[in-house]
Design a protein around this motif. Sequence first.
Motif, PDB file in Angstrom:
ATOM      1  N   ALA A 538      69.171   7.780  56.872  1.00 57.40           N
ATOM      2  CA  ALA A 538      70.476   8.106  56.292  1.00 57.40           C
ATOM      3  C   ALA A 538      71.185   6.850  55.803  1.00 57.40           C
ATOM      4  CB  ALA A 538      71.337   8.835  57.318  1.00 57.40           C
ATOM      5  N   GLN A 539      71.816   6.977  54.640  1.00 55.43           N
ATOM      6  CA  GLN A 539      72.622   5.904  54.072  1.00 55.43           C
ATOM      7  C   GLN A 539      73.972   6.473  53.640  1.00 55.43           C
ATOM      8  OE1 GLN A 539      70.495   4.076  50.832  1.00 55.43           O
ATOM      9  NE2 GLN A 539      69.060   3.006  52.185  1.00 55.43           N
ATOM     10  N   VAL A 540      75.009   5.625  53.707  1.00 58.30           N
ATOM     11  CA  VAL A 540      76.354   6.018  53.282  1.00 58.30           C
ATOM     12  C   VAL A 540      76.922   4.939  52.376  1.00 58.30           C
ATOM     13  CG1 VAL A 540      76.850   7.422  55.309  1.00 58.30           C
ATOM     14  CG2 VAL A 540      77.367   4.991  55.354  1.00 58.30           C
ATOM     15  N   LEU A 541      77.882   5.337  51.543  1.00 61.01           N
ATOM     16  CA  LEU A 541      78.569   4.390  50.679  1.00 61.01           C
ATOM     17  C   LEU A 541      79.729   3.760  51.446  1.00 61.01           C
ATOM     18  CD1 LEU A 541      78.600   6.211  47.221  1.00 61.01           C
ATOM     19  CD2 LEU A 541      77.499   4.031  47.771  1.00 61.01           C
ATOM     20  N   VAL A 542      79.643   2.447  51.658  1.00 58.28           N
ATOM     21  CA  VAL A 542      80.639   1.709  52.428  1.00 58.28           C
ATOM     22  C   VAL A 542      81.380   0.765  51.493  1.00 58.28           C
ATOM     23  CG1 VAL A 542      80.981   0.130  54.359  1.00 58.28           C
ATOM     24  CG2 VAL A 542      79.192   1.878  54.481  1.00 58.28           C
ATOM     25  N   ASP A 543      82.693   0.647  51.678  1.00 55.30           N
ATOM     26  CA  ASP A 543      83.515  -0.229  50.832  1.00 55.30           C
ATOM     27  C   ASP A 543      82.979  -1.652  50.811  1.00 55.30           C
ATOM     28  OD1 ASP A 543      85.103   1.901  50.287  1.00 55.30           O
ATOM     29  OD2 ASP A 543      86.858   1.187  51.386  1.00 55.30           O
ATOM     30  N   SER A 544      82.981  -2.245  49.611  1.00 53.57           N
ATOM     31  CA  SER A 544      82.574  -3.637  49.447  1.00 53.57           C
ATOM     32  C   SER A 544      83.727  -4.562  49.835  1.00 53.57           C
ATOM     33  CB  SER A 544      82.166  -3.895  47.997  1.00 53.57           C
ATOM     34  OG  SER A 544      81.113  -3.031  47.616  1.00 53.57           O
ATOM     35  N   PRO A 545      83.419  -5.822  50.128  1.00 53.57           N
ATOM     36  CA  PRO A 545      84.509  -6.751  50.498  1.00 53.57           C
ATOM     37  C   PRO A 545      85.540  -6.915  49.381  1.00 53.57           C
ATOM     38  CG  PRO A 545      82.367  -7.631  51.139  1.00 53.57           C
ATOM     39  CD  PRO A 545      82.100  -6.425  50.312  1.00 53.57           C
ATOM     40  N   ALA A 546      85.083  -7.067  48.135  1.00 47.12           N
ATOM     41  CA  ALA A 546      86.003  -7.224  47.007  1.00 47.12           C
ATOM     42  C   ALA A 546      86.258  -5.870  46.361  1.00 47.12           C
ATOM     43  CB  ALA A 546      85.420  -8.199  45.985  1.00 47.12           C
ATOM     44  N   GLN A 547      87.535  -5.544  46.107  1.00 46.80           N
ATOM     45  CA  GLN A 547      87.915  -4.234  45.591  1.00 46.80           C
ATOM     46  C   GLN A 547      88.608  -4.350  44.229  1.00 46.80           C
ATOM     47  OE1 GLN A 547      87.317  -1.088  46.749  1.00 46.80           O
ATOM     48  NE2 GLN A 547      85.951  -2.109  48.218  1.00 46.80           N
ATOM     49  N   PRO A 548      88.589  -3.277  43.430  1.00 45.80           N
ATOM     50  CA  PRO A 548      89.280  -3.305  42.135  1.00 45.80           C
ATOM     51  C   PRO A 548      90.780  -3.577  42.289  1.00 45.80           C
ATOM     52  CG  PRO A 548      87.812  -1.410  42.294  1.00 45.80           C
ATOM     53  CD  PRO A 548      87.874  -2.010  43.656  1.00 45.80           C
ATOM     54  N   VAL A 549      91.341  -4.266  41.318  1.00 49.54           N
ATOM     55  CA  VAL A 549      92.759  -4.632  41.337  1.00 49.54           C
ATOM     56  C   VAL A 549      93.459  -3.949  40.163  1.00 49.54           C
ATOM     57  CG1 VAL A 549      94.400  -6.536  41.197  1.00 49.54           C
ATOM     58  CG2 VAL A 549      92.208  -6.851  42.382  1.00 49.54           C
ATOM     59  N   PRO A 550      94.582  -3.222  40.406  1.00 52.03           N
ATOM     60  CA  PRO A 550      95.275  -2.550  39.301  1.00 52.03           C
ATOM     61  C   PRO A 550      95.937  -3.551  38.352  1.00 52.03           C
ATOM     62  CG  PRO A 550      96.530  -2.356  41.341  1.00 52.03           C
ATOM     63  CD  PRO A 550      95.216  -2.984  41.708  1.00 52.03           C
ATOM     64  N   VAL A 551      95.845  -3.213  37.068  1.00 49.75           N
ATOM     65  CA  VAL A 551      96.465  -4.046  36.031  1.00 49.75           C
ATOM     66  C   VAL A 551      97.341  -3.137  35.176  1.00 49.75           C
ATOM     67  CG1 VAL A 551      96.069  -5.581  34.069  1.00 49.75           C
ATOM     68  CG2 VAL A 551      94.470  -5.582  35.990  1.00 49.75           C
ATOM     69  N   GLY A 552      98.627  -3.330  35.232  1.00 51.28           N
ATOM     70  CA  GLY A 552      99.538  -2.502  34.455  1.00 51.28           C
ATOM     71  C   GLY A 552     100.057  -1.334  35.276  1.00 51.28           C
ATOM     72  N   ALA A 553     100.628  -0.335  34.566  1.00 48.06           N
ATOM     73  CA  ALA A 553     101.249   0.823  35.212  1.00 48.06           C
ATOM     74  C   ALA A 553     100.554   2.104  34.783  1.00 48.06           C
ATOM     75  CB  ALA A 553     102.732   0.885  34.862  1.00 48.06           C
ATOM     76  N   ALA A 554     100.752   3.137  35.583  1.00 43.73           N
ATOM     77  CA  ALA A 554     100.161   4.441  35.277  1.00 43.73           C
ATOM     78  C   ALA A 554     101.022   5.192  34.273  1.00 43.73           C
ATOM     79  CB  ALA A 554     100.018   5.261  36.549  1.00 43.73           C
ATOM     80  N   ILE A 555     100.414   6.117  33.554  1.00 46.38           N
ATOM     81  CA  ILE A 555     101.116   7.016  32.638  1.00 46.38           C
ATOM     82  C   ILE A 555     101.090   8.409  33.245  1.00 46.38           C
ATOM     83  CG2 ILE A 555     101.132   8.030  30.332  1.00 46.38           C
ATOM     84  CD1 ILE A 555      99.663   5.533  29.350  1.00 46.38           C
ATOM     85  N   THR A 556     102.246   9.015  33.472  1.00 48.49           N
ATOM     86  CA  THR A 556     102.329  10.360  34.043  1.00 48.49           C
ATOM     87  C   THR A 556     103.195  11.227  33.151  1.00 48.49           C
ATOM     88  OG1 THR A 556     104.214   9.733  35.429  1.00 48.49           O
ATOM     89  CG2 THR A 556     102.023   9.554  36.415  1.00 48.49           C
ATOM     90  N   GLU A 557     102.754  12.449  32.924  1.00 51.26           N
ATOM     91  CA  GLU A 557     103.501  13.424  32.151  1.00 51.26           C
ATOM     92  C   GLU A 557     103.415  14.785  32.835  1.00 51.26           C
ATOM     93  OE1 GLU A 557     102.011  13.553  28.203  1.00 51.26           O
ATOM     94  OE2 GLU A 557     102.421  11.428  27.765  1.00 51.26           O
ATOM     95  N   GLY A 558     104.366  15.651  32.507  1.00 51.43           N
ATOM     96  CA  GLY A 558     104.335  17.019  32.997  1.00 51.43           C
ATOM     97  C   GLY A 558     104.352  17.077  34.512  1.00 51.43           C
ATOM     98  N   GLY A 559     103.389  17.806  35.072  1.00 55.05           N
ATOM     99  CA  GLY A 559     103.354  18.023  36.503  1.00 55.05           C
ATOM    100  C   GLY A 559     103.234  16.740  37.291  1.00 55.05           C
ATOM    101  N   PHE A 560     102.471  15.771  36.805  1.00 53.50           N
ATOM    102  CA  PHE A 560     102.328  14.508  37.525  1.00 53.50           C
ATOM    103  C   PHE A 560     103.636  13.735  37.554  1.00 53.50           C
ATOM    104  CE2 PHE A 560      97.840  15.360  36.673  1.00 53.50           C
ATOM    105  CZ  PHE A 560      97.269  15.026  37.895  1.00 53.50           C
TER     106      PHE A 560
END
Length: 844
Positions: A538-560
């Motif tokens: 058995a194998q599982v997906l485990v978080d890597s030491p380095a993670q993605p970094v957000p750049v900028g802001a999200a766009i939300t419309e309507g229900g979000f």
Amino acid sequence: MKILKRKWWLAAAAAVLVAVSAVWVLLAPTNFDDSWYMQMARGANASGSVGNAIYMFNVTENPFVASQYVLQLWGSLGGWGLAWMRLVPLAYGLLTWLLLRLLLVAGFGRELGTSRATWALLVAYLLWWLPYGMTLRPEPLIVLLAAATLLLAELARRRRSLGVLATATATAALAMSVSPSGLVAVAPLVLALPWLWRWLRAQRAAARVAAVLLLAAASTSLVLVGFADATLGDVLESAAVHRWYYQTFSWYQENVHYKTILSFEDSSQWARRAPVVLTIAVLLIVTLDAVLSSPALRLPNSTAALFTRLRTAVLRSSGGAGSGRDRDGDPVRRLLLNSAGCSALALALLAPTPTKFVNHFGAAAAAPTVLLAAALLRSPLLAAVRSGLRRHRASAIAATVGTALVIGAVSWSFAGPNLWRPYSDRGQPFGNHLTASADQPDLVGMRPKLGPVQLANPLVWVAVAVAVGGWMWWRQRHGRDSALTPDRAVLLAGSTAMVVMIIVVFWWAPLRQYPGWSVALSAVRAAQGEPCTLADYAQVLVDSPAQPVPVGAAITEGGFAAAASRPLPEPVPAPNPGTLVWHDAVNTDVHSDPDTSSLTSPAGLLVTPWFALPPDGGTTLLVPLLGARAAQQLTLEYATAAGPNPAVAGSTSLRPDPAVPRTQWHQAAVALDRLGKRRPSSVRVVIRDWMVTDADSWLAVGQPRLAGWRPLTTFIAGRPVYVDQLTAALLPCLDQVGVAHGIARAPQALVLSDEEFGRGFLDLAFELHRGGTEVPVSRSATAVRMPARLVPSGPPTLPWGRVERVVYDHPVGWVDLHVDAVRRAGWTRLPTLAAKSYHGNTTD
């Protein structure tokens, strides 16, 4: 020379028995309850008594605990792996064989010590033992004690020995300390009542009283085991809790037992229904023989006459109609009648069992094994044919009816599917096993067959009967007799085919699945000193030491956009501390909520910030998802450049798992090598909601994470783990949590079965209304589903299991525990758990 030949055949039969039994430790299918009973035995070391381990608040199982005591001792000696624990039912099976072999010789005469009798008993024994005997459930121990009772009761009858009968009573009572279905062991004692009554009538009053007291004292062996670590109050509370939290059936609902074995897809396998159906068919034929073997040449003309003949047959078989010696001088016939009466009683005594699972049929195997062996030695109708009916049309009718019954039984047996969940179905032939979890799986396609020949086709067995009928006619034309009758030929051919077939399919299945994992592979590796092979695959997906970094802001419309300031409909925290989370849960009534009154199609839009990926490390992106998904389009976009607004290089759809509850985070996995030849530099998630969402249609998404495949053993190293009731025996190397001093240890990870079973069964330990032992986890933590796989995978199969990471709202393990001893009367009951205040069954 004849003596040497006989000894050689007897030695060959013993060699086959030992070889098949030893190999079956490795090849046998798993039972739904193997891990469950192992966990009960394992947990007894910590909790001080044998508790349920999964739910019903771990209430004690007393007085039905004998088999768990044996497992507890054996597991403490050599570990809790499945292969090691299977040596216990192996020992039960071999001892049962010896007792039944002694029963034939010591109980019914040396005429049944021949090689033919030994091989007949071997076929009948394997027919019952292969599908039912290699399990950690209680039935194998019940069969052993029932076989001992059979032998002792027959010896007591022959010798008119009250001491031997008392020993038989003690073994029958011990069987009832194993499980409620242990009541089947009483059947031989019921057949002993006629001669015992005659013996008591011949004694003085003092001797009668002494005899009754002796038998009553012998029956108290149940108390020694059933109340070894529980009081009367504990047992009464246990019975009340089982009735309250568990579905039970009354004795008059015994038909459910037979409906289950003939219709329930995970219990109606051909090999499991075969011994039961064949036993019932032989019982009907023996009954027909008992009616027709009367000296009169006509059938009984009233119900009273019919029951008189049946009563006479039973009395003769039990020794109540004569002395200790066989009056008719035919040990095989008396063996047929005796084992038929005992088998019918044993099957009837299953009725009081409060549950109606197919497993319980295995408890009744002792007497039916002897019955089938006797029927394989001689046709049950042979006595009727030789009693003067040869020239009467009743003999032809009887022969036809008997043969038709056996043909129907064999065909009906092979009509069952070759479906062996959990886990043992991997690699099995016949049909498409990937549809096993569908609403209407193709069970007909899973029936056993030889090439194009369906073994469930009655014409196959009609051909066998006709061929043997022709053989009999030819021999009679030449002045010779034949002991092989059509009904016996079909029974012999069908039984042998079933025994050979079940060995072949369970030998062939792991070979087909190789190099993928299988239960047999785990057992073989365990014999080589590697008891945790499943964890290695058995194998599982485990978080890597380095993670993605957000750049900028999200766009939300309507229900979000409308839901930005609202909490999630379900109080579920983020899958990781500090994770950005967006959702679209808003009210469906647009006129009652100004935030949504002006929404138009699409009802919602989310474009997350771009997330910059590290240049190396990690092979897979994980996108956390939560909620009830409907009418949302999920897309992962990627770019090969960095910055707040890079050009989109491509996109791929995200596929949520519909089987995951909306209260649990799971992670959609996307392999980076699927996103073009170059490793992406940035990714973002785009979600379009095409309708106004409500309680049945909302979605939450977390920021993407970077992960890599790691062995399960690496992920769970040093972590306490909860392993469910289907999988625990296959993962003995894990630090499995349990209940100690009434407190459930907090797991940091969950390893659960899958195979697309319903959540109601897999999540028993987490359900409040079932009294699950892991309810605190569901109340105070978030379970995050982690993608898992087996490597190498082998041919396609249903998903093997689920691995989940547990994220607690607060730190766990801060418990100040003091253990004291309290003395109270054994009949005292504390406030009951079987009440509405414990969120049990709230119906009146």
